[in-house]
Design an enzyme around this catalytic site. Structure first.
Site, PDB file in Angstrom:
ATOM      1  CG  ASP A  10      -1.745   1.220   1.383  1.00 16.52           C
ATOM      2  OD1 ASP A  10      -2.408   1.594   0.403  1.00 16.52           O
ATOM      3  OD2 ASP A  10      -1.729   1.821   2.472  1.00 16.52           O
ATOM      4  CG  ASP A  12      -1.680   7.604   0.370  1.00 14.42           C
ATOM      5  OD1 ASP A  12      -0.607   7.944  -0.154  1.00 14.42           O
ATOM      6  OD2 ASP A  12      -2.789   7.812  -0.157  1.00 14.42           O
TER       7      ASP A  12
END
Length: 241
Positions: A10, A12
């Site tokens: 991922d 952020d």
């Protein structure tokens, strides 16, 4: 035959200590003087819904794509350069880069899997030296202008669908046995679970309180790359450009 292995990340609050999607949205909103207050109000509600794990991805994608379509491709290219220089490059953390490189040196293909759309994250993936990118896909017309529509989202279960499709032509689900997925968010529980169920490694990275609790229950690895404070609604507002 060599079996592929992947390190899925991922973006952020996992590889970046900031919300690149939110920063970009507020950056664009700042250019919309006539509807700035309306757009800010809607974006802040989406931020809060995401934080609470109740985001309606279809409504959010419609909003994001409409915002994108208000600008020409040439304007957006210039805005993106400013955004990357101002908000992303200063937030590239050495230990996140080192983790990516460690996987590459071990022979893994590093793939960023993000719910943010491709136009925003392509240059970020390059900065992090990722081998691949799975992201939401805006719709473009024949001239490369954004129409306001979208082709796919990659949020929550959408990430599972996208990763399953990605590995289908790269060794299939067997590759997940030697692969891993790193994420901070409870919204990524579907893909973390999917990778773990297929023999891979789920790594709760800078996890929010919801994911941290589940990771402990399931015996998943927990990694702290940097401190990420879970924002309150007021803090989200204060931190916007």
């Amino acid at each position: 035959m060599t079996t592929n292995s992947f390190a899925f990340f991922d973006l952020d609050h996992t590889l970046l200590p900031v919300d690149s999607s939110g920063l970009w949205a507020y950056f664009l909103i700042s250019k919309c003087s006539d509807r700035k207050q309306e757009f800010e109000r809607r974006q802040k509600q989406f931020d809060l819904d995401y934080f609470n794990g109740v985001l309606d991805i279809n409504q959010f994608m419609d909003f994001e794509m409409h915002l994108l379509s208000l600008f020409s491709r040439a304007q957006l290219e210039e805005y993106r350069k400013e955004y990357i220089a101002t908000y992303i490059k200063p937030n590239i953390r050495p230990n996140a880069v080192e983790l990516v490189q460690k996987h590459k040196e071990a022979g893994d293909k590093v793939v960023i899997v993000t719910a943010t759309y491709r136009f925003v994250v392509e240059p970020i993936a390059k900065l992090l030296d990722a081998d691949g990118l799975i992201a939401a896909e805006p719709e473009e017309d024949a001239d490369g202008q954004f129409t306001g529509g979208w082709l796919r989202h990659t949020f929550a279960q959408g990430k599972v669908t996208a990763v399953e499709k990605y590995v289908a032509d790269r060794g299939g689900l067997e590759t997940l046995k030697s692969s891993s997925f790193y994420s901070d968010s409870i919204n990524d529980l579907p893909l973390l679970s999917f990778v773990a169920e297929h023999g891979g490694t789920a790594v709760a990275t800078n996890p929010d309180k919801f994911l941290s609790r589940i990771a402990k229950q399931r015996g998943w690895k927990i990694l702290s790359l940097f401190q990420v404070e879970e924002p309150t609604y007021e803090e989200v507002v204060e931190k916007t450009p």
